[in-house]
Design a protein around this motif. Structure first.
Motif, PDB file in Angstrom:
ATOM      1  N   GLN A  31       0.831  -1.200   0.000  1.00 60.84           N
ATOM      2  CA  GLN A  31       0.000   0.000   0.000  1.00 60.84           C
ATOM      3  C   GLN A  31       0.871   1.257   0.000  1.00 60.84           C
ATOM      4  OE1 GLN A  31      -3.138   0.087   2.915  1.00 60.84           O
ATOM      5  NE2 GLN A  31      -3.507  -2.114   2.772  1.00 60.84           N
ATOM      6  N   LEU A  32       1.911   1.273   0.853  1.00 59.25           N
ATOM      7  CA  LEU A  32       2.799   2.430   0.885  1.00 59.25           C
ATOM      8  C   LEU A  32       3.553   2.587  -0.428  1.00 59.25           C
ATOM      9  CD1 LEU A  32       4.287   2.167   4.499  1.00 59.25           C
ATOM     10  CD2 LEU A  32       2.625   3.818   3.649  1.00 59.25           C
ATOM     11  N   ALA A  33       4.017   1.460  -0.997  1.00 52.61           N
ATOM     12  CA  ALA A  33       4.752   1.527  -2.260  1.00 52.61           C
ATOM     13  C   ALA A  33       3.860   2.051  -3.372  1.00 52.61           C
ATOM     14  CB  ALA A  33       5.303   0.143  -2.613  1.00 52.61           C
ATOM     15  N   ILE A  34       2.619   1.563  -3.434  1.00 51.83           N
ATOM     16  CA  ILE A  34       1.702   1.996  -4.499  1.00 51.83           C
ATOM     17  C   ILE A  34       1.349   3.465  -4.331  1.00 51.83           C
ATOM     18  CG2 ILE A  34      -0.616   1.687  -5.424  1.00 51.83           C
ATOM     19  CD1 ILE A  34      -0.331  -1.307  -4.814  1.00 51.83           C
ATOM     20  N   VAL A  35       1.050   3.875  -3.091  1.00 56.79           N
ATOM     21  CA  VAL A  35       0.714   5.280  -2.860  1.00 56.79           C
ATOM     22  C   VAL A  35       1.894   6.171  -3.228  1.00 56.79           C
ATOM     23  CG1 VAL A  35       0.209   6.971  -1.063  1.00 56.79           C
ATOM     24  CG2 VAL A  35      -1.026   4.817  -1.111  1.00 56.79           C
ATOM     25  N   THR A  36       3.114   5.761  -2.825  1.00 60.46           N
ATOM     26  CA  THR A  36       4.298   6.542  -3.177  1.00 60.46           C
ATOM     27  C   THR A  36       4.472   6.625  -4.683  1.00 60.46           C
ATOM     28  OG1 THR A  36       5.372   5.825  -1.121  1.00 60.46           O
ATOM     29  CG2 THR A  36       6.784   6.733  -2.841  1.00 60.46           C
ATOM     30  N   VAL A  40       4.357  10.033  -6.891  1.00 57.09           N
ATOM     31  CA  VAL A  40       5.517  10.441  -7.690  1.00 57.09           C
ATOM     32  C   VAL A  40       5.152  10.474  -9.169  1.00 57.09           C
ATOM     33  CG1 VAL A  40       7.851   9.804  -8.375  1.00 57.09           C
ATOM     34  CG2 VAL A  40       7.170   9.619  -5.989  1.00 57.09           C
ATOM     35  N   ALA A  41       4.397   9.463  -9.641  1.00 60.31           N
ATOM     36  CA  ALA A  41       3.983   9.444 -11.039  1.00 60.31           C
ATOM     37  C   ALA A  41       3.134  10.658 -11.374  1.00 60.31           C
ATOM     38  CB  ALA A  41       3.225   8.162 -11.339  1.00 60.31           C
ATOM     39  N   ALA A  42       2.241  11.025 -10.461  1.00 58.43           N
ATOM     40  CA  ALA A  42       1.424  12.215 -10.697  1.00 58.43           C
ATOM     41  C   ALA A  42       2.290  13.467 -10.751  1.00 58.43           C
ATOM     42  CB  ALA A  42       0.372  12.340  -9.593  1.00 58.43           C
ATOM     43  N   GLY A 179       8.125   7.691 -17.487  1.00 65.08           N
ATOM     44  CA  GLY A 179       8.005   6.247 -17.254  1.00 65.08           C
ATOM     45  C   GLY A 179       9.104   5.724 -16.353  1.00 65.08           C
ATOM     46  N   LEU A 180      10.359   6.149 -16.638  1.00 67.55           N
ATOM     47  CA  LEU A 180      11.471   5.711 -15.786  1.00 67.55           C
ATOM     48  C   LEU A 180      11.305   6.252 -14.363  1.00 67.55           C
ATOM     49  CD1 LEU A 180      14.494   6.175 -18.246  1.00 67.55           C
ATOM     50  CD2 LEU A 180      13.402   4.036 -17.536  1.00 67.55           C
ATOM     51  N   ALA A 185      10.071   5.337  -8.852  1.00 67.91           N
ATOM     52  CA  ALA A 185       9.221   5.652  -7.700  1.00 67.91           C
ATOM     53  C   ALA A 185       8.699   4.383  -7.053  1.00 67.91           C
ATOM     54  CB  ALA A 185       8.050   6.542  -8.138  1.00 67.91           C
ATOM     55  N   ILE A 186       8.312   3.392  -7.870  1.00 67.28           N
ATOM     56  CA  ILE A 186       7.848   2.113  -7.310  1.00 67.28           C
ATOM     57  C   ILE A 186       8.967   1.454  -6.510  1.00 67.28           C
ATOM     58  CG2 ILE A 186       7.035  -0.193  -7.896  1.00 67.28           C
ATOM     59  CD1 ILE A 186       5.621   1.018 -10.298  1.00 67.28           C
TER      60      ILE A 186
END
Length: 484
Positions: A31-36, A40-42, A179-180, A185-186
């Motif tokens: 959950q933390l990884a996805i939210v991060t 970051v992607a946004a 993309g990179l 970020a992931i």
């Protein structure tokens, strides 16, 4: 008859409920990884869009600025008479220096332009002098028309293909970077979540260890962050649980030990009574039988007192009781009336004072009754128990209970508040050894102290110090001060 739908249980959950359920079941690390990653992607996406728009706008403005400067330069050159004589040669020179720009020149009053064939749309307004300049797009070309006060007009057209190619290449590069950045970020989210949740994982293993082994050993604390503070709070909870367990174990062990003696004696006496009742020729006289029955009743009373004290002690350990504003003078007066009814052979004196404090009225009443009972028990017949309330200052008071008994030796004064402790002199008298222990717990719970001293006539003086005030308002304020 109630009709039911057998397939009702197979109806799938709504999609949003299913998504929430799946998300809540995912590990916290993911959950933390996805939210991060999403955040970051946004951020990268917004920065990419802003960068693309900024560069594209800047390039277009540069093209417009260059075209405007070039058109002004041509119009300035056209003011030279030699330019009007050699227009074709001048335009050829211009093309040599600006091969990517098409040019069409209109001398003053001319309806036909000289130079490249440029499709005119709104440029006629400039040629006719209706406006000084127009700027527009024509497919992949940028077209500018400008005139001067002499009436000359120049129309320039520049191919934007290279600019669009550059902007497209920039957009592709920014998209690749985005993309990179998302992938990084992931990965960063996984690293951050794994590192950040390591203390939580350690705390989880400690909780599982406590659950599996029933061990209350403290957990090692690392660092000074919020998770370290959480670990310290958990250790405080373990320490409190361990202390509660020890008190419970001690209470059960002591209670079992203290209950065993009167129960054994009571059983023996009851068996004797049963033998006497079954024997056709009893060997007991009426006086012996009366003493035996009296002894049984006394042992039952002793058991009742002991059980009552154990219940009071357990209640005090649990710190039950509603905290309210207590009139200490009224509480002591009520306790005195109860003790007087039980001990009419002892005289009591009471020096009163108005005093209020925030506390448990039932517990304070039980504590003062225990103190008065203890003083009456040790006072000789027709002895005097002296009660007094003496304010020390605006926020403290001394409550004293003095008797005329034999007193307590100095080496035993620190032990009289221990559970089930009974001195050599007290073992021949009724009691459980819990009364003063209950008193001390009640007093300490009310932020007070109790100490043993000598009374004026050689007996025992129990001196209690309690917070509070001489008015209800002062009692409330004193409670707020003590809680800080």
């Amino acid at each position: 008859m109630i009709l039911t739908n057998p397939a009702a249980e197979d109806v799938p959950l709504p999609r949003d409920n299913w998504q929430r359920s799946s998300w809540s079941k995912a590990p916290l690390r993911w959950q933390l990884a996805i939210v991060t990653a999403v955040m970051v992607a946004a951020a990268v996406s917004v920065m990419t869009i802003v960068a693309y728009w900024t560069v594209s706008t800047s390039l277009n403005r540069t093209v417009d600025s260059n075209l405007t400067t070039t058109a002004q330069s041509v119009l300035t050159r056209s003011e030279d008479p030699e330019f009007q004589k050699e227009i074709h040669r001048e335009l050829a020179v211009f093309k040599n220096y600006n091969p990517d720009i098409q040019i069409q020149f209109f001398p003053p009053g001319a309806a036909q332009g000289i130079g490249d064939d440029i499709v005119l749309v709104v440029e006629g307004q400039v040629i006719r002098g209706e406006t000084s300049m127009t700027l527009r797009n024509q497919g992949d070309e940028r077209v500018i028309a400008m005139n001067n006060p002499a009436g000359s007009t120049v129309v320039l057209s520049q191919d934007l293909g290279p600019t669009y190619t550059l902007v497209s290449s920039l957009g592709m590069v920014l998209l690749i970077i985005a993309g990179l950045g998302t992938l990084m970020a992931i990965a960063a989210g996984m690293v951050v979540s794994t590192t950040g949740l390591r203390p939580v994982t350690r705390l989880q293993r400690a909780v599982e260890h406590v659950t599996a082994t029933d061990s209350l050993e403290p957990i090692e604390v690392h660092g000074r962050d919020e998770l370290a503070q959480l670990t310290r709070s958990f250790n405080d909870m373990l320490e409190s649980l361990d202390a509660s367990r020890r008190r419970q174990t001690e209470l059960v062990a002591d209670a079992g030990h203290e209950l065993k003696t009167p129960l054994t004696s009571l059983r023996t006496n009851i068996e004797l009574l049963m033998m006497v009742s079954k024997s056709p020729t009893p060997n007991f006289s009426s006086a012996d039988l009366h003493d035996l029955e009296k002894d049984v009743i006394a042992q039952i009373d002793e058991l009742s007192t002991l059980i009552g004290d154990l219940v009071d002690l357990a209640r005090e350990d649990a710190k039950q009781g509603e905290m309210e504003l207590v009139d200490l003078e009224d509480t002591m007066a009520s306790s005195l009336e109860r003790v007087r009814r039980r001990r009419p052979d002892v005289q009591f004196t009471f020096e009163r004072a108005e005093w209020f404090l925030k506390g448990d009225s039932f517990a304070l009443g039980r504590a003062t009754v225990n103190l008065m009972d203890n003083a009456a028990k040790w006072s000789p017949p027709n002895g005097v128990v002296r009660l007094s309330m003496e304010p020390i200052n605006e926020h403290s008071i001394h409550v004293k209970v003095a008797d005329s008994g034999p007193g307590i030796p100095n080496d035993e004064r620190s032990k009289v508040f221990e559970r089930f402790y009974r001195s050599v002199q007290a073992r021949s008298m009724p009691g459980s050894g819990l009364g003063l222990s209950i008193v001390k717990q009640v007093i300490e719970r009310h932020n007070g102290t109790i100490e043993v001293r000598d009374s004026d006539d050689g007996g025992t003086l129990m001196q209690i110090t309690l917070p509070g005030g001489s008015t209800p308002e002062a009692g409330q304020a004193s409670a707020r001060i003590a809680s800080r």
